[in-house]
Write a protein that holds these residues in place. Structure first.
Motif: not given
Length: 396
Positions: A343-364
Motif C-alpha cells: 500500500s505504501d509503494l502504491h501511494d509512493y507511485y501515485e502521490n510522490d512520483l505521479k505515476i498511474d501506470n506503474y505495473a511495469t516497474r513492479v513486474i521488473k
C-alpha cells in the motif's frame, strides 16, 4: 417562539457520519473502488501483487472454501484471491494501460512462476544455517535487543521506515576512489559474510513487524535469509555506483570500501584446484553468474530503482523465505506487514512520483526477485562443489 423538540428533530439534518462500507472481500472498512470493486487497500494491494507477480496459491484448508473476513483474511491466500475474483475484481484498468500481464488468473505467465523447491533443498534451506557464525551471535543478539531504531519517534510509514534503514546501513558506503581487490582469501570472505549478516540484522530491525518477533524467530529468519538478502543488497549498491559496468565487467562490491572483478577472481582461484574439480565447479557456477550479471544486474540498471523500491525488493527477498518458516500469529502479522508495504509503494507511485501506470516497474522488480530466489536454490544444489573452495581457502 421556541421550537419544540419534535420540530427540532424534523428541521435539523442528521449530521452523524455514515457507517463505513465494508470491503467486499474481507469485510474490513473499504477505502473506495479498486479494480471496480468496493474494497480496502489491503485487499486491493493483495490482488494487484498476486496478478502482477503471477502467483499461484494452494488452499490451506484443502477444500477451497475457507472463510475470509477482517479477522482471518491472511489465513488462506488462495481463498482470498478467489473471493477477489468472485467479488468482480478486474484487471481492465491495467489492460487499458497496456501493462504486459495476464487478465485471467495468477500463474498465467510462466516468467513469474515460483521455482519448484524439492525436499532436499528445503531441508538445507530451513533446517539450519548455511554457515556457522555462533561466535558472532552475541553482537547480533545485541542488535535484536534494541527497543528503538534511529528516527523511531517520527512514526514513519512501514516502507519509509525501511528506506531509512537502507540509508543507515549504507551511510559509510564509499563512492569514489574505490579499492579493487585482486584476490579474495578466506579471511576476506569471512569478513564480508559477517559484514552482510550485521547489515541484514540492522536493517531488519527497521521493520516494525520484525521488531515484535521473538528472538528465536528473528535469528531463524536471519540465518535463512542473509545470503540472498546480501546478494541483492551488494548488487543494487554496485549497480547504483558502477552502472552498466556491473553486467559488462562483472564488478561488484564485497564491502563498503572494496570491490572485485568477480569472475576474474573466481577463475584465478580455480587454477589452484584439481583440474577435474575446477571443471566441475566452473560448469555448475557459470549459470549462476549468468543469471546474476546478465539478467539481474541488467534489470537493476534498467530499473534505476529508488531507495524505497530497493527496500521493497529486499523485504520481498526476506519474505520469500520467512513466509515459509513462520507460523501462526507471526505469519499472519507478516502477511499484514507485506500488505502495508504494498500500500505504501502504491501511494509512493501515485502521490510522490505521479505515476498511474506503474505495473511495469513492479513486474521488473518481481522478476529480479524470482531470479535471485532461483539462484539461492541452485546454490544449495552445488554446495558439495563449494566445499572444495572452503578446503582450499582454509588451507591458506
Amino acid at each position: 417562539m421556541v421550537a419544540s423538540p419534535l420540530a427540532h428533530d424534523v428541521m435539523m439534518p442528521n449530521l452523524s457520519p455514515p457507517a463505513p462500507i465494508p470491503c467486499e472481500v474481507c469485510t474490513y472498512p473499504s477505502h473506495g473502488y479498486h479494480f471496480k470493486v468496493m474494497s480496502c487497500r489491503a485487499c486491493a494491494a493483495f490482488y494487484r501483487r498476486s496478478l502482477i507477480a503471477g502467483l499461484r496459491y494452494i488452499c490451506k484448508g484443502r477444500n477451497n472454501n475457507c472463510h475470509i473476513d477482517s479477522s482471518v483474511r491472511y489465513f488462506c491466500k488462495s481463498c482470498r484471491f478467489q473471493k477477489c475474483l468472485k467479488s468482480g475484481m478486474s484487471a481492465e484498468k491495467i489492460q487499458q494501460n497496456r501493462d504486459p500481464i495476464s487478465s485471467t488468473i495468477p500463474g498465467a505467465s510462466a516468467d513469474f512462476l515460483p521455482p519448484v523447491i524439492d525436499e532436499s533443498v528445503k531441508k538445507s534451506m530451513f533446517d539450519g544455517p548455511l554457515y556457522d557464525f555462533e561466535s558472532f551471535i552475541g553482537k547480533i543478539r545485541a542488535i535484536f535487543a534494541q527497543k528503538n531504531v534511529p528516527n523511531d519517534e517520527l512514526k514513519l510509514s512501514p516502507l519509509r521506515e525501511m528506506e531509512q534503514g537502507l540509508k543507515f546501513i549504507r551511510r559509510n558506503q564509499k563512492r569514489r576512489f574505490i579499492d579493487i581487490a585482486d584476490e579474495i582469501d578466506f579471511e576476506k570472505i569471512t569478513k564480508t559474510r559477517l559484514g552482510v549478516i550485521k547489515d541484514a540484522a540492522t536493517w531488519l530491525m527497521y521493520s516494525s513487524f520484525f521488531r515484535n518477533l521473538e528472538e528465536k524467530e528473528k535469528l531463524l529468519i536471519l540465518k535463512t535469509t542473509w545470503h540472498v538478502w546480501g546478494r541483492l543488497e551488494l548488487l543494487s549498491i554496485s549497480v547504483e555506483i558502477f552502472g552498466e559496468k556491473v553486467s559488462k565487467e562483472k564488478i561488484v562490491f564485497i564491502s563498503e570500501n572494496e570491490a572485485v572483478y568477480l569472475i576474474e577472481i573466481f577463475r584465478n582461484n580455480l587454477m589452484n584446484l584439481d583440474p577435474k574439480e575446477a571443471e566441475d565447479v566452473d560448469k555448475e557456477i557459470q549459470p549462476l553468474f549468468t543469471a546474476v550479471f546478465d539478467d539481474v544486474a541488467v534489470k537493476l540498471c534498467s530499473l534505476n530503482g529508488s531507495h524505497k523500491e530497493v527496500a521493497y525488493m529486499l523485504w520481498q527477498m526476506i519474505w520469500c523465505v520467512a513466509g515459509k518458516i513462520l507460523t501462526g500469529s507471526s505469519l499472519i502479522a507478516g502477511e499484514k506487514f507485506l500488505d502495508e508495504l504494498a500500500s505504501d509503494l502504491h501511494d509512493y507511485y501515485e502521490n510522490d512520483l505521479k505515476i498511474d501506470n506503474y505495473a511495469t516497474r513492479v513486474i521488473k522488480m518481481m522478476s529480479i526477485i524470482r531470479t535471485l530466489q532461483k539462484t539461492y536454490i541452485d546454490i544449495h544444489r552445488v554446495i558439495d562443489h563449494a566445499n572444495c573452495f572452503r578446503r582450499f581457502f582454509a588451507s591458506k
